[in-house]
Scaffold this active site. Structure first.
Site, mmCIF file in Angstrom:
data_model
loop_
_atom_site.group_PDB
_atom_site.id
_atom_site.type_symbol
_atom_site.label_atom_id
_atom_site.label_comp_id
_atom_site.label_asym_id
_atom_site.label_seq_id
_atom_site.Cartn_x
_atom_site.Cartn_y
_atom_site.Cartn_z
ATOM 1 N N LYS A 1 1.176 -0.955 0.293
ATOM 2 C CA LYS A 1 0.385 0.066 -0.099
ATOM 3 C C LYS A 1 0.372 0.927 0.212
ATOM 4 O O LYS A 1 0.482 2.315 0.608
ATOM 5 C CB LYS A 1 -0.637 0.302 1.512
ATOM 6 C CG LYS A 1 -1.634 -0.864 1.553
ATOM 7 C CD LYS A 1 -2.697 -1.232 0.329
ATOM 8 C CE LYS A 1 -3.585 -0.843 -0.160
ATOM 9 N NZ LYS A 1 -3.829 -1.561 -2.000
ATOM 10 N N HIS B 1 7.166 -7.907 -2.776
ATOM 11 C CA HIS B 1 6.962 -6.851 -0.850
ATOM 12 C C HIS B 1 7.883 -7.648 0.117
ATOM 13 O O HIS B 1 8.375 -7.403 1.602
ATOM 14 C CB HIS B 1 5.808 -7.471 -0.342
ATOM 15 C CG HIS B 1 5.052 -6.562 -0.868
ATOM 16 N ND1 HIS B 1 4.650 -5.116 -1.280
ATOM 17 C CD2 HIS B 1 3.658 -7.036 -0.720
ATOM 18 C CE1 HIS B 1 3.589 -4.607 -1.952
ATOM 19 N NE2 HIS B 1 2.703 -5.659 -1.794
ATOM 20 N N SER C 1 -4.736 2.462 4.512
ATOM 21 C CA SER C 1 -4.877 2.574 3.079
ATOM 22 C C SER C 1 -5.415 0.315 3.155
ATOM 23 O O SER C 1 -5.850 -0.062 2.498
ATOM 24 C CB SER C 1 -3.699 2.604 1.886
ATOM 25 O OG SER C 1 -3.958 1.968 0.893
#
Ligand code: A3P
Length: 288
Positions: free
Chosen positions: A45, A100, A130
């Site tokens: 995010k 990630h 988010s």
């Protein structure tokens, strides 16, 4: 593998969603890196999809080479989760990947400093908000009963990709081991053209002024939101269900102020602020 709940497990000190297998993570250590590989790495995010789109537009000069109808997942697939079943070793170069992962779980070959990494970070309060909204449209994450509950998960790092502080601090303090460009979501938002030029410069890609304008235009929030190759509507609904809400939700700086109460903001600062102040760099959102 330590299961935390139905959706989350910890492997090598890092929380993954169940769709990512520990075996695939382990196999990545020896994943062969090519000198012209490019990796986009983020905490979730923080502007991942945005950067995937920008880099792929830059590499393919606004899709003039036949990649027009290829979605972002195919152009910049996830390293740790090959959902489109792509033949990674034999993809045409330059290969673009997204991840990630924390610095200590990426392929060791990245430390030869030839392949390039673009690391994008964002104000963690906006990341928190988010992510909270994202839990409502993804079936692969646990849905918190309310924002207060989610705040505690986030602050203790019991979320996919673990603690935001560890991710950013880890990558920043190990930047000397990699060929890496740091960019903030906020600078991209404030001046997208300069950020596109910064990425072009890092990648050694020379685009004409008109081509840069085209990249900027296709990467604005409003244009991405309606671009079916870039807005995640192509994602399988069992991963992201865009019928329940937009993946490109608001795309603004400071949306946390619309959700967090004064008490929640103070709670966040009590846990995060001291450690953030000790980090060896200044965050753009703190600079007046
Ligand atoms: P919001 O939920 O605050 O709107 P990621 O791709 O890392 O999961 O990040 C998603 C966040 O980036 C969402 O934030 C999304 O709206 C925002 N985003 C995606 N594309 C963007 C763009 N072109 N401009 C600004 N923000 C964008």
């Amino acid at each position: 593998m330590e299961p935390e709940n139905k959706f989350l497990y910890k492997h090598k000190g890092y929380y993954f969603v169940k769709g990512v297998s520990p075996e695939s993570i382990d196999s990545l250590e020896s994943f062969e890196i090519k000198d012209d590989d490019i990796f986009i790495i983020t905490y979730p995010k923080s502007g991942t999809i945005w950067t995937q789109n920008i880099v792929s537009l830059i590499l393919h000069e606004c899709h003039r080479d036949g990649t027009e109808n290829i979605t972002l997942i195919d152009r910049a697939p996830w390293l740790e989760c090959n959902i489109a079943d792509i033949d990674y070793p034999n993809r045409p170069s330059p290969r673009l990947f997204t991840s990630h992962l924390p610095y200590y779980l990426v392929p060791k070959g990245l430390q030869n400093k030839r392949a390039k990494i673009i690391y994008v970070f964002r104000n963690p309060k906006d990341v928190l908000v988010s992510t909270y909204h994202f839990t409502k449209i993804t079936p692969v994450r646990e849905t918190p009963k309310d924002f207060d509950t989610f705040l505690e998960w986030f602050l203790s790092g019991k979320v996919p990709s673990s603690l935001w502080l560890d991710h950013v601090e880890g990558w920043y303090t190990h930047k000397g081991d990699f060929n890496i460009l740091f960019l903030s979501y906020e600078e991209m938002k404030k001046d997208l053209r300069s950020s596109v030029l910064k990425i072009c410069n890092f990648l050694g890609k020379k685009l004409s002024g008109k081509e840069v304008d085209e990249v900027v235009d296709k990467a604005t929030f409003d244009n991405m939101k309606v671009d079916s190759r870039a807005n995640y509507t192509f994602m399988p609904p069992d991963i992201v269900d865009c019928r329940k809400g937009d993946f490109l939700r608001k795309g603004t700086i400071g949306d946390w102020k619309n959700l967090m109460t004064v008490a929640q903001n103070e709670r966040f600062d009590r846990v995060f602020k001291k450690r953030m102040e000790k980090l060896p760099f200044k965050f753009c959102w703190d600079i007046q």
